[in-house]
Scaffold this motif. Structure first.
Motif, short mmCIF file in Angstrom:
data_model
loop_
_atom_site.label_atom_id
_atom_site.label_comp_id
_atom_site.label_asym_id
_atom_site.label_seq_id
_atom_site.Cartn_x
_atom_site.Cartn_y
_atom_site.Cartn_z
N ASP A 339 0.94 -1.30 -0.13
CA ASP A 339 -0.02 -0.02 0.13
C ASP A 339 0.94 1.34 -0.09
O ASP A 339 1.64 1.36 1.04
CB ASP A 339 -0.83 -0.09 1.23
CG ASP A 339 -1.80 1.10 1.40
OD1 ASP A 339 -1.50 2.33 1.02
OD2 ASP A 339 -2.99 1.01 2.00
N PRO A 340 0.95 2.12 -1.10
CA PRO A 340 1.78 3.18 -1.08
C PRO A 340 1.66 4.07 0.05
O PRO A 340 2.55 4.76 0.57
CB PRO A 340 1.32 3.82 -2.46
CG PRO A 340 0.58 2.84 -3.33
CD PRO A 340 0.09 2.11 -2.17
N VAL A 341 0.51 4.42 0.71
CA VAL A 341 0.11 5.43 1.44
C VAL A 341 0.84 4.79 2.91
O VAL A 341 1.56 5.44 3.59
CB VAL A 341 -1.13 5.83 1.59
CG1 VAL A 341 -1.22 6.93 2.95
CG2 VAL A 341 -1.91 6.44 0.55
N LEU A 342 0.58 3.57 3.08
CA LEU A 342 1.23 2.74 4.13
C LEU A 342 2.69 2.68 4.25
O LEU A 342 3.37 3.15 5.35
CB LEU A 342 0.61 1.25 4.11
CG LEU A 342 1.34 0.20 5.60
CD1 LEU A 342 1.04 1.00 6.85
CD2 LEU A 342 0.93 -0.84 5.11
N GLN A 343 3.33 2.75 3.01
CA GLN A 343 4.73 2.73 2.60
C GLN A 343 5.39 4.01 3.33
O GLN A 343 6.39 4.29 3.96
CB GLN A 343 5.00 2.30 1.28
CG GLN A 343 4.85 1.11 1.10
CD GLN A 343 5.69 0.14 1.52
OE1 GLN A 343 7.22 0.41 1.42
NE2 GLN A 343 5.37 -1.23 2.03
N ALA A 344 4.62 5.34 2.81
CA ALA A 344 4.85 6.51 3.24
C ALA A 344 5.01 6.97 4.98
O ALA A 344 5.58 7.29 5.58
CB ALA A 344 4.05 7.54 2.59
N ARG A 345 3.76 6.01 5.33
CA ARG A 345 3.72 6.30 6.90
C ARG A 345 4.61 5.50 7.80
O ARG A 345 4.99 5.81 8.97
CB ARG A 345 2.31 5.63 7.25
CG ARG A 345 1.00 6.47 6.79
CD ARG A 345 -0.06 5.71 7.23
NE ARG A 345 -0.84 6.04 8.42
CZ ARG A 345 -1.70 5.43 9.01
NH1 ARG A 345 -2.33 4.45 8.13
NH2 ARG A 345 -2.39 5.85 10.42
N LEU A 346 5.08 4.33 7.16
CA LEU A 346 6.25 3.53 8.03
C LEU A 346 7.26 4.66 8.29
O LEU A 346 8.11 4.18 9.18
CB LEU A 346 6.71 2.46 7.02
CG LEU A 346 5.77 1.46 6.48
CD1 LEU A 346 6.26 0.41 5.63
CD2 LEU A 346 5.15 0.72 7.98
N PHE A 347 7.70 5.51 7.24
CA PHE A 347 8.68 6.45 7.60
C PHE A 347 8.40 7.78 8.42
O PHE A 347 8.89 8.14 9.34
CB PHE A 347 9.40 7.05 6.41
CG PHE A 347 10.03 8.41 6.60
CD1 PHE A 347 11.22 8.37 6.87
CD2 PHE A 347 9.38 9.61 6.27
CE1 PHE A 347 11.83 9.54 7.26
CE2 PHE A 347 10.35 10.99 6.35
CZ PHE A 347 11.68 10.68 7.03
N ALA A 348 6.93 8.15 8.17
CA ALA A 348 6.48 9.57 8.58
C ALA A 348 6.23 9.34 10.14
O ALA A 348 6.52 10.35 10.98
CB ALA A 348 5.31 9.92 7.79
N TYR A 349 5.65 8.33 10.55
CA TYR A 349 5.27 8.35 11.77
C TYR A 349 6.25 8.36 12.96
O TYR A 349 6.25 9.01 14.09
CB TYR A 349 4.43 7.14 12.04
CG TYR A 349 2.89 7.41 11.53
CD1 TYR A 349 2.38 7.91 10.34
CD2 TYR A 349 1.96 7.48 12.31
CE1 TYR A 349 1.42 8.18 9.91
CE2 TYR A 349 0.62 7.72 12.05
CZ TYR A 349 0.35 8.27 11.00
OH TYR A 349 -1.06 8.48 10.59
#
Length: 507
Positions: A339-349
């Motif tokens: 999931d592309p948004v999940l992939q981004a959240r893995l870094f952002a959070y």
């Protein structure tokens, strides 16, 4: 300024603001890459925009409890023994408003759980709706910027200045959704009565993202997680929520706290929808698109546990406000999808937590694992709370002090611990990707409109809530675009919203 063009912060021109660099193919998913400079820069800057309160999810309810297992579909230790209980910290928040705002305001509610398992911590960072606004990672930081703090930023057009300064929230809100219509499914949830829950005890939660349950042999299933209240779903009307906001802005916090004090412990059933990788490849919907849901008929709910909240925090700041949650905090048996948004959240959070709480935030008692931690790469830094690994080398596998690894200690295969599976090959090649709107994006919202029609008064309430909001948009051009957006879901919905809004403006 007429020749102004989009750049990154250093002035470097960028071809598009809506692309994400992913390893993917035409199946819909994608693995995020660190070389996505625009995404990483945007996320890292967003996490540092404001301090000290959380940039988003500032107002929250918090409690402790336990998750009892009843499943056998993953090797995750906390779900591998019927009746096994895992301690849990829960934080349920609104998304956009500040810490001092009313918690009954219409908003998406974030559902964050920290499970202190016997193989380390697992964080579930969910929402109270099964879908969310966006499916492209580059879009989501700007969604949560509060107009109250920056009322004159991000003006899209000088000619719009007069009404944007007067009505910044509504203008930016609807301008965003007209430009990103894949969020219409979430809007219908948000402006129905589901957008104003009467109590956290009467609230459901959903993973939104697709995850994976993995087993020791490396096999896995795709899953979506549903957390459903045993107390019956209850919501406020718009008028009731507004009235309560004036009477008690901390109503949801007080409701949960007092229920637990009375020993009326709220309980939720935890379910998963399960999809085989072969089914994912042939499924109509992109399973990595968090604006879409899976059919319950095709993928029925299967219970995996029961969640009970039975203890209030002893100190709200220490226990709840210092808590940090990230979907990247995963234990063996549970893994992220493409999931592309999940992939981004893995870094952002975790990046937001390092900024807000400090680089050693995992050592704070509310975040600390209940099992031994040995991570000598990560040492020093501000507010180090332990012995900093003493005289051990600051690297792993020294010839003088060899490091043991979990598969060796437990005599299991390395694949049992891996967060990756062979199906990542399905996602394909590296590409600069942006999604496109099709008629399919309106099929599920149209079904939700029909579902609301089977509940007396729900369609009327949705139309009224939308009209009450849209009437504040002073641009008739933008209002007409909003009506057209809802008409793509259902012509009657669009017509009713237009009629109700324009009548409200004339009053």
């Amino acid at each position: 300024m007429s020749q102004r063009y989009y750049t990154l912060a250093e002035g470097c021109p960028f071809a598009s603001s809506s692309t994400a660099v992913l390893m993917r193919n035409n199946r819909g998913g994608g693995l995020g890459l660190l070389q996505d400079i625009q995404l990483i820069e945007t996320l890292a800057h967003f996490s540092r925009e404001r301090i000290p309160e959380r940039v988003v999810h500032a107002k929250a309810v918090g409690a402790y409890g336990e998750l009892a297992d009843c499943s056998d579909i993953t090797s995750a230790s906390f779900l591998n023994e019927a009746g096994k209980k895992t301690p849990v910290l829960l934080r349920v928040s609104t998304v956009g408003p500040e810490a001092g705002s009313a918690d009954t305001a219409r908003d998406v509610h974030g559902w964050a759980m920290k499970l202190y398992t016997d193989e380390g911590n697992l964080d579930w960072v969910f929402n109270n709706t099964p879908v969310f606004f966006i499916r492209d990672p580059i879009k989501f930081p700007s969604m949560n910027r509060s107009h109250k703090r920056h009322p004159q930023t991000h003006l899209p057009d000088v000619n719009m200045l007069n009404y944007i300064l007067l009505y910044p929230e509504l203008t930016k809100h609807y301008s965003f959704h007209v430009g990103n219509p894949e969020g219409i499914h979430e809007l219908l949830h948000l402006f129905s009565s589901r957008g104003t829950p009467q109590s956290i005890r009467h609230l459901n939660a959903y993973s939104g993202h697709t995850y994976k349950f993995t087993k020791e042999d490396g096999s896995f299933k795709y899953v979506k997680i549903h957390i459903k209240t045993q107390q019956e779903v209850k919501n406020f009307t718009r008028e009731q929520a507004t009235k309560m906001a004036g009477e008690n802005p901390d109503f949801l916090i007080q409701d949960m706290f007092e229920a637990i004090e009375r020993k009326e412990y709220p309980v939720w059933n935890v379910y998963v929808q399960i999809m085989d990788p072969s089914e994912a490849e042939a499924y109509r919907w992109n399973i990595f698109d968090m604006t879409k849901v899976w059919s319950h008929k095709e993928f029925p709910l299967r219970q995996i546990g029961k969640l009970t909240m039975n203890r209030n925090p002893s100190n709200y700041f220490t226990d709840i406000e210092q808590a940090a949650f990230s979907p990247s905090t995963m234990v063996p048996g549970f893994a992220a999808s493409a999931d592309p948004v999940l992939q981004a959240r893995l870094f952002a959070y975790p990046d937001a937590a390092r900024y807000r709480l400090g680089v050693n935030y995992q050592q704070l008692p509310t975040n600390a694992a209940k099992v031994p931690v040995y991570c000598p790469f990560e040492r020093d830094g501000n507010m180090r709370f332990d012995d900093n690994y003493g005289a051990d080398p600051n690297y792993v596998n020294s010839c003088l002090q060899p490091t043991r690894f979990y598969p060796d200690v437990k005599n299991i295969k390395p694949s049992s611990v891996s967060l990756h599976t062979e199906h990542e090959q399905w996602t394909g090649e590296v590409t600069a990707f942006t999604s496109h709107i099709t008629d399919d994006d309106f099929v599920q919202p149209a079904e939700l409109w029909k579902v609301l029609g089977r509940q007396p008064g729900e369609q009327d309430m949705l139309v009224g809530n939308l009209a009450a909001s849209i009437k504040g948009v002073k641009s008739s051009t933008l209002r007409n675009s909003v009506y057209a957006l809802f008409a793509r879901v259902n012509k009657d919905l669009g017509a009713r919203v237009q009629k109700a809004t324009e009548e409200a403006i004339k009053q």
